[in-house]
Design a protein around this motif. Structure first.
Motif: not given
Ligand SMILES: Cc1cc2nc3c(=O)[nH]c(=O)nc-3n(C[C@H](O)[C@H](O)[C@H](O)COP(=O)(O)O)c2cc1C
Length: 207
Positions: A28-29, A140, A162, A187, A189
């Protein structure tokens, strides 16, 4: 097996109808990163994972520029390419990685229309290799692309897409309060029925 952390809510496994590989459920992110170093070996492994992704005609349109906190001046240059709302947490990660797409293979007549798709695949591989090493990635899109181009002298035909924060997970308490709330959010989906079809478009598959 789930990794046990001090902050229980920092375990945010994907909930699935049937078990899938733990590196997929564990990914996760996060925004809470520690500045604990990432070994050189692990960094090479991330790029090897990305390098061996599939691509149309084996065009390999992905390019990467990375920076680590042990070279503060260079690291700051990459952090300065982030949108301010990303920079405030992402600059704590040990590594920042800029992903660039080669839009037009040298000598090819037409632009590579699968370049973005393939570059995403290579980042997916890199992300899973990171998870397997107990590292986390947060991608990001919120970056200043013109600044990235200028900072790294990126030529025409190559597009920055990114910047990814990569590192070991940090402590929730180290984040500003507003970000702590987002970090704890559940989280979610779409359901499989909304994205997987059978027979015709939008006819939910019976899974
Ligand atoms: C192409 C891309 C751009 C994203 N840009 C941002 C961003 O600018 N800032 C941020 O906090 N998260 C960003 N994210 C993270 C997403 O918000 C996150 O992957 C999504 O909410 C799903 O959550 P998870 O990765 O925890 O499953 C980005 C993800 C992707 C794939």
């Amino acid at each position: 097996m789930l990794k046990v952390r001090d902050n229980a809510f920092m375990n945010k496994p994907a909930l699935t109808r049937t078990p899938i590989h733990e590196h997929l459920t564990e990914r996760w992110s996060p925004r809470a990163f520690s500045s604990e170093p990432i070994s050189k070996e692990a960094i090479v492994a991330l790029f090897e994972a990305a390098r061996w992704a599939p691509s149309g005609n084996n065009s390999q349109p992905w390019r990467f520029i990375f920076s680590t906190q042990d070279k503060p001046e260079a690291f700051e240059k990459m952090a300065d390419c982030l949108a301010p709302n990303n920079k405030r947490w992402a600059e704590k990660a040990f590594m920042l990685l800029t992903v660039v797409v080669e839009q037009h293979a040298p000598g090819a007549e037409k632009p590579n229309d699968s370049a973005e798709y393939a570059t995403g695949l290579s980042v997916a591989s890199l992300t899973l290799e990171a998870t397997a090493r107990n590292l986390y990635c947060h991608q990001m899109g919120g970056i200043n692309r013109d600044k990235v181009r200028e900072t790294y002298n990126i030529p025409g035909g190559y597009a920055p897409r990114v910047i990814i924060a990569i590192g070991h997970m940090g402590r929730l308490e180290a984040l500003p309060e507003d970000l702590q709330a987002r970090e704890k959010a559940e989280r979610s989906r779409k359901n499989l029925e909304e994205i997987v079809f059978e027979t015709t478009w939008a006819e939910a598959a019976k899974l």
